[in-house]
Write a protein that holds these residues in place. Structure first.
Motif, mmCIF file in Angstrom:
data_model
loop_
_atom_site.group_PDB
_atom_site.id
_atom_site.type_symbol
_atom_site.label_atom_id
_atom_site.label_comp_id
_atom_site.label_asym_id
_atom_site.label_seq_id
_atom_site.Cartn_x
_atom_site.Cartn_y
_atom_site.Cartn_z
ATOM 1 N N ASP A 155 1.512 10.852 5.634
ATOM 2 C CA ASP A 155 1.843 12.261 5.861
ATOM 3 C C ASP A 155 3.286 12.385 6.309
ATOM 4 N N ALA A 156 3.784 13.608 6.348
ATOM 5 C CA ALA A 156 5.199 13.867 6.592
ATOM 6 C C ALA A 156 5.576 13.906 8.066
ATOM 7 N N SER A 157 4.620 13.771 8.955
ATOM 8 C CA SER A 157 4.917 13.822 10.385
ATOM 9 C C SER A 157 5.256 12.437 10.915
ATOM 10 N N PRO A 158 6.366 12.295 11.658
ATOM 11 C CA PRO A 158 6.709 10.999 12.246
ATOM 12 C C PRO A 158 5.974 10.723 13.552
ATOM 13 N N PRO A 218 1.471 19.577 5.152
ATOM 14 C CA PRO A 218 2.502 19.258 4.165
ATOM 15 C C PRO A 218 1.910 18.689 2.885
ATOM 16 N N SER A 219 2.586 18.953 1.774
ATOM 17 C CA SER A 219 2.107 18.461 0.488
ATOM 18 C C SER A 219 2.186 16.959 0.395
ATOM 19 N N ALA A 220 2.875 16.323 1.363
ATOM 20 C CA ALA A 220 3.070 14.883 1.299
ATOM 21 C C ALA A 220 1.836 14.091 1.720
ATOM 22 N N ILE A 221 0.766 14.747 2.132
ATOM 23 C CA ILE A 221 -0.421 13.998 2.551
ATOM 24 C C ILE A 221 -1.046 13.315 1.344
ATOM 25 N N ARG A 222 -1.159 11.988 1.418
ATOM 26 C CA ARG A 222 -1.732 11.227 0.317
ATOM 27 C C ARG A 222 -2.642 10.137 0.863
ATOM 28 N N LEU A 223 -3.669 9.852 0.111
ATOM 29 C CA LEU A 223 -4.582 8.750 0.397
ATOM 30 C C LEU A 223 -4.268 7.620 -0.571
ATOM 31 N N LEU A 252 0.831 -1.204 0.000
ATOM 32 C CA LEU A 252 0.000 0.000 0.000
ATOM 33 C C LEU A 252 0.867 1.255 0.000
ATOM 34 N N THR A 253 1.881 1.293 0.853
ATOM 35 C CA THR A 253 2.723 2.485 0.949
ATOM 36 C C THR A 253 3.568 2.671 -0.301
ATOM 37 N N TRP A 292 -0.630 1.985 12.533
ATOM 38 C CA TRP A 292 0.216 2.944 11.827
ATOM 39 C C TRP A 292 1.624 2.402 11.741
ATOM 40 N N ARG A 293 2.396 2.938 10.811
ATOM 41 C CA ARG A 293 3.753 2.458 10.568
ATOM 42 C C ARG A 293 4.616 3.629 10.122
ATOM 43 N N SER A 294 5.849 3.661 10.616
ATOM 44 C CA SER A 294 6.816 4.658 10.151
ATOM 45 C C SER A 294 7.236 4.327 8.723
ATOM 46 N N ILE A 295 7.405 5.366 7.919
ATOM 47 C CA ILE A 295 7.932 5.202 6.573
ATOM 48 C C ILE A 295 9.102 6.158 6.410
ATOM 49 N N ALA A 296 9.725 6.144 5.243
ATOM 50 C CA ALA A 296 10.965 6.898 5.048
ATOM 51 C C ALA A 296 10.807 8.375 5.392
#
Length: 210
Positions: free
Chosen positions: A161-164, A141-146, A50-51, A194-198
């Motif tokens: 999203d861009a927040s850790p 942030p512009s990184a928010i994606r569904l 998914l990610t 939830w899961r951390s991503i890069a």
């Protein structure tokens, strides 16, 4: 709308994502949700796919505008109809609305000092007056994606999203108009986490067609 917990499938070995409530917690307090771990292999693989937008996965970019919540819900509903799982539109639409709302409210960029707060830069849509109550989405942030994925009777959604920072569970105040988002996510999905991503995190929720 009814809770989808009734549709748990033992083949997925679905168990609780978060631990028992802390007896010291009380209304008005919030606690971070532990990151998902020890997921069943098939679910772990599905969240990773998914990610990474692999397989039958579609994506929608969330703009820093309150109307984005409605647009994300409409995008979700149209995809569910296309996939032949229209019976999930109420539940998945509600959860997507809650998760997008949370991301817009809480996932502002980070300053060099480590404080979570929006600022002009590559991670935001536009330069604005950040921290101004009149512009609460200026730091989104512009990184928010569904992301949405479909396989068989299963639908998996994720908000990136861009927040850790971990999502925070708040004891609901049934008089207040807000604060029940994650409780609704838990009630209307088979499982969530939830899961951390890069560059940030993904908050995901799993649904099963009855």
């Amino acid at each position: 709308m009814t809770s989808r917990h009734a549709h748990d499938d033992t083949r997925w070995e679905l168990g609780p994502v978060v631990g028992p409530a802390d007896p010291h917690d009380h209304a008005g307090c919030s606690t971070p949700v532990p990151e998902s771990s020890d997921l069943p292999p098939r679910l772990d693989t599905a969240v990773t796919a998914l990610t990474e937008l692999r397989g039958a996965t579609v994506s929608f970019t969330v703009q820093p505008d309150p109307e984005s919540v409605t647009e994300a819900r409409h995008f979700t509903i149209s995809r569910l109809v296309e996939w032949g799982v229209a019976e999930l539109t109420d539940d998945v639409g509600l959860v997507v609305s809650e998760l997008v709302t949370n991301a817009l409210r809480h996932s502002g960029g980070r300053r060099s000092g480590g404080t979570s707060r929006g600022r002009p830069g590559d991670d935001v849509h536009r330069v604005g007056v950040y921290g101004d109550p009149a512009d609460p989405l200026g730091s989104a942030p512009s990184a928010i994606r569904l992301h949405l994925a479909h396989r068989g009777p299963w639908v998996l959604c994720g908000i990136l999203d861009a927040s850790p920072a971990a999502p925070r569970r708040k004891e609901p105040d049934y008089i207040a108009e807000t604060g029940r988002g994650l409780h609704l996510v838990e009630s209307f999905s088979v499982r969530w986490g939830w899961r951390s991503i890069a560059r940030g995190k993904v908050v995901w929720a799993l649904f099963r067609s009855p």
